[in-house]
Design a protein around this motif. Structure first.
Motif, PDB file in Angstrom:
ATOM      1  N   THR A 103      50.937  36.148  28.098  1.00 19.74           N
ATOM      2  CA  THR A 103      50.182  35.309  29.030  1.00 19.74           C
ATOM      3  C   THR A 103      51.134  34.451  29.851  1.00 19.74           C
ATOM      4  O   THR A 103      52.029  33.803  29.303  1.00 19.74           O
ATOM      5  CB  THR A 103      49.209  34.386  28.270  1.00 19.74           C
ATOM      6  OG1 THR A 103      48.404  35.163  27.389  1.00 19.74           O
ATOM      7  CG2 THR A 103      48.314  33.632  29.246  1.00 19.74           C
ATOM      8  N   VAL A 149      48.735  38.503  31.447  1.00 22.33           N
ATOM      9  CA  VAL A 149      47.483  37.887  31.881  1.00 22.33           C
ATOM     10  C   VAL A 149      47.822  36.526  32.490  1.00 22.33           C
ATOM     11  O   VAL A 149      48.544  35.731  31.885  1.00 22.33           O
ATOM     12  CB  VAL A 149      46.508  37.704  30.703  1.00 22.33           C
ATOM     13  CG1 VAL A 149      45.230  37.000  31.170  1.00 22.33           C
ATOM     14  CG2 VAL A 149      46.166  39.044  30.071  1.00 22.33           C
ATOM     15  N   GLU A 185      46.775  41.406  37.700  1.00 28.52           N
ATOM     16  CA  GLU A 185      45.641  42.315  37.531  1.00 28.52           C
ATOM     17  C   GLU A 185      44.534  41.696  36.697  1.00 28.52           C
ATOM     18  O   GLU A 185      43.356  42.006  36.893  1.00 28.52           O
ATOM     19  CB  GLU A 185      46.112  43.619  36.880  1.00 28.52           C
ATOM     20  CG  GLU A 185      47.074  44.418  37.750  1.00 28.52           C
ATOM     21  CD  GLU A 185      47.475  45.727  37.105  1.00 28.52           C
ATOM     22  OE1 GLU A 185      47.016  46.003  35.969  1.00 28.52           O
ATOM     23  OE2 GLU A 185      48.244  46.483  37.728  1.00 28.52           O
ATOM     24  N   ARG A 186      44.909  40.824  35.753  1.00 30.09           N
ATOM     25  CA  ARG A 186      43.920  40.149  34.907  1.00 30.09           C
ATOM     26  C   ARG A 186      44.225  38.659  34.886  1.00 30.09           C
ATOM     27  O   ARG A 186      45.382  38.246  34.938  1.00 30.09           O
ATOM     28  CB  ARG A 186      43.945  40.702  33.481  1.00 30.09           C
ATOM     29  CG  ARG A 186      43.477  42.149  33.356  1.00 30.09           C
ATOM     30  CD  ARG A 186      43.529  42.600  31.911  1.00 30.09           C
ATOM     31  NE  ARG A 186      44.899  42.600  31.408  1.00 30.09           N
ATOM     32  CZ  ARG A 186      45.234  42.418  30.130  1.00 30.09           C
ATOM     33  NH1 ARG A 186      44.295  42.201  29.229  1.00 30.09           N
ATOM     34  NH2 ARG A 186      46.494  42.444  29.758  1.00 30.09           N
ATOM     35  N   LYS A 194      36.850  33.242  41.076  1.00 29.84           N
ATOM     36  CA  LYS A 194      36.670  34.649  40.717  1.00 29.84           C
ATOM     37  C   LYS A 194      36.489  35.515  41.957  1.00 29.84           C
ATOM     38  O   LYS A 194      37.016  36.633  42.040  1.00 29.84           O
ATOM     39  CB  LYS A 194      35.466  34.812  39.792  1.00 29.84           C
ATOM     40  CG  LYS A 194      35.289  36.253  39.314  1.00 29.84           C
ATOM     41  CD  LYS A 194      34.062  36.444  38.454  1.00 29.84           C
ATOM     42  CE  LYS A 194      33.952  37.916  38.042  1.00 29.84           C
ATOM     43  NZ  LYS A 194      32.704  38.201  37.308  1.00 29.84           N
ATOM     44  N   GLY A 218      41.738  40.737  41.026  1.00 30.26           N
ATOM     45  CA  GLY A 218      41.713  41.500  39.788  1.00 30.26           C
ATOM     46  C   GLY A 218      40.507  41.174  38.926  1.00 30.26           C
ATOM     47  O   GLY A 218      39.462  40.747  39.413  1.00 30.26           O
ATOM     48  N   THR A 219      40.677  41.366  37.610  1.00 31.51           N
ATOM     49  CA  THR A 219      39.604  41.146  36.645  1.00 31.51           C
ATOM     50  C   THR A 219      39.750  39.774  36.000  1.00 31.51           C
ATOM     51  O   THR A 219      40.824  39.429  35.502  1.00 31.51           O
ATOM     52  CB  THR A 219      39.641  42.219  35.540  1.00 31.51           C
ATOM     53  OG1 THR A 219      39.504  43.509  36.142  1.00 31.51           O
ATOM     54  CG2 THR A 219      38.519  42.009  34.537  1.00 31.51           C
ATOM     55  N   VAL A 249      38.931  37.740  32.909  1.00 36.77           N
ATOM     56  CA  VAL A 249      38.514  38.053  31.540  1.00 36.77           C
ATOM     57  C   VAL A 249      37.922  36.851  30.816  1.00 36.77           C
ATOM     58  O   VAL A 249      37.231  37.006  29.805  1.00 36.77           O
ATOM     59  CB  VAL A 249      39.695  38.624  30.728  1.00 36.77           C
ATOM     60  CG1 VAL A 249      40.205  39.908  31.368  1.00 36.77           C
ATOM     61  CG2 VAL A 249      40.826  37.607  30.595  1.00 36.77           C
ATOM     62  N   SER A 269      39.679  43.497  28.347  1.00 39.72           N
ATOM     63  CA  SER A 269      39.724  43.490  29.811  1.00 39.72           C
ATOM     64  C   SER A 269      38.349  43.482  30.465  1.00 39.72           C
ATOM     65  O   SER A 269      38.240  43.732  31.668  1.00 39.72           O
ATOM     66  CB  SER A 269      40.515  44.701  30.314  1.00 39.72           C
ATOM     67  OG  SER A 269      39.924  45.905  29.855  1.00 39.72           O
ATOM     68  N   SER A 270      37.292  43.193  29.695  1.00 44.04           N
ATOM     69  CA  SER A 270      35.964  43.136  30.299  1.00 44.04           C
ATOM     70  C   SER A 270      35.848  41.902  31.189  1.00 44.04           C
ATOM     71  O   SER A 270      36.364  40.829  30.876  1.00 44.04           O
ATOM     72  CB  SER A 270      34.886  43.099  29.214  1.00 44.04           C
ATOM     73  OG  SER A 270      35.066  41.974  28.373  1.00 44.04           O
ATOM     74  N   SER A 271      35.161  42.057  32.309  1.00 46.90           N
ATOM     75  CA  SER A 271      35.015  40.970  33.278  1.00 46.90           C
ATOM     76  C   SER A 271      33.885  40.033  32.877  1.00 46.90           C
ATOM     77  O   SER A 271      32.836  40.469  32.403  1.00 46.90           O
ATOM     78  CB  SER A 271      34.736  41.551  34.665  1.00 46.90           C
ATOM     79  OG  SER A 271      34.574  40.525  35.621  1.00 46.90           O
TER      80      SER A 271
END
Length: 226
Positions: free
Chosen positions: A2, A40, A66-67, A87, A92-93, A95, A130-132
């Motif tokens: 992170t 992240v 990306e996250r 957001k 990217g996503t 999380v 990695s779920s949004s």
């Protein structure tokens, strides 16, 4: 892995970023420092008139991560659409996200930061999931669509004759908005200039409307989006 990054005006979001970094066994660095590949991004930033500060908005569009996870710090009154906007701006996503109450820039209430409340966010960031997340749009209050105007109407910076033109405020300003002790239109009224002035030459005055707003009961809500 992170990468903890922060943007700060009053210093509160930097303190929270350092606490987050310690919990994650990482270092907290200013926004703009290079990001490691596949890391992240954990971005800590203050809420500015219920929105994302302009430098944070610009960073989110170009940081290349990306996250990401966001921690938005607000003065216990209203965080508005700050997380929703963050957001939306990020490519990217997202999380995980949270809003955390802190001391307001215009008060001295010494509000403590509850690090334990963010433990579920740290856990999700560490998990690699990695779920949004879903972040509600939030409410828009008076003049939240024009934060610069709202800021200028609410608080006025005052320069006294003690100003020596030393330039300390110019170098400290996170918006690069100070010139010879006077702010330009980029000023977000974080009051860092007032705090760092070695001559005590800068002060601020609050409008009656803002004083009434600050007398409202604080929400003091830490809210997680996981």
């Amino acid at each position: 892995m992170t990468d903890v990054r922060y943007f700060t005006g009053s210093g509160h979001s930097e303190s929270i970023a350092r606490a987050c970094a310690e919990a994650l066994h990482e270092a907290a660095l200013p926004m703009g420092e290079p990001l490691r590949e596949n890391a992240v991004l954990l971005l800590v930033f203050p809420v500015y008139c219920e929105r994302v500060p302009p430098p944070v908005a610009a960073y989110l569009k170009t940081c290349g991560a990306e996250r990401a996870a966001f921690v938005a710090c607000y003065g216990g009154m209203s965080y508005g659409r700050a997380l929703y906007d963050a957001k939306t701006l990020f490519g990217g996503t997202v999380v995980a996200a949270a809003v955390v109450p802190t001391e307001h820039a215009y008060t001295k209430d010494g509000y403590p930061f509850d690090e334990a409340a963010l433990a579920p966010l740290f856990e999700k960031v560490r998990s690699g999931e990695s779920s949004s997340v879903v972040i509600p749009k939030g409410k828009r209050h008076l003049l939240s669509g024009a934060p610069g105007l709202r800021s200028r109407l609410g608080a006025k910076l005052v320069r006294s004759s003690r100003c020596s033109g030393c330039g300390v405020c110019e170098r400290a300003c996170p918006m690069h908005a100070m010139h010879a002790g006077k702010p330009d239109g980029r000023c977000i009224r974080c009051l860092r200039c007032v705090r760092v002035c070695p001559e005590g030459a800068l002060s601020f005055r609050l409008s009656p409307l803002l004083k009434a707003y600050l007398r409202r009961r604080r929400t003091d809500e830490t809210r997680l989006f996981l």
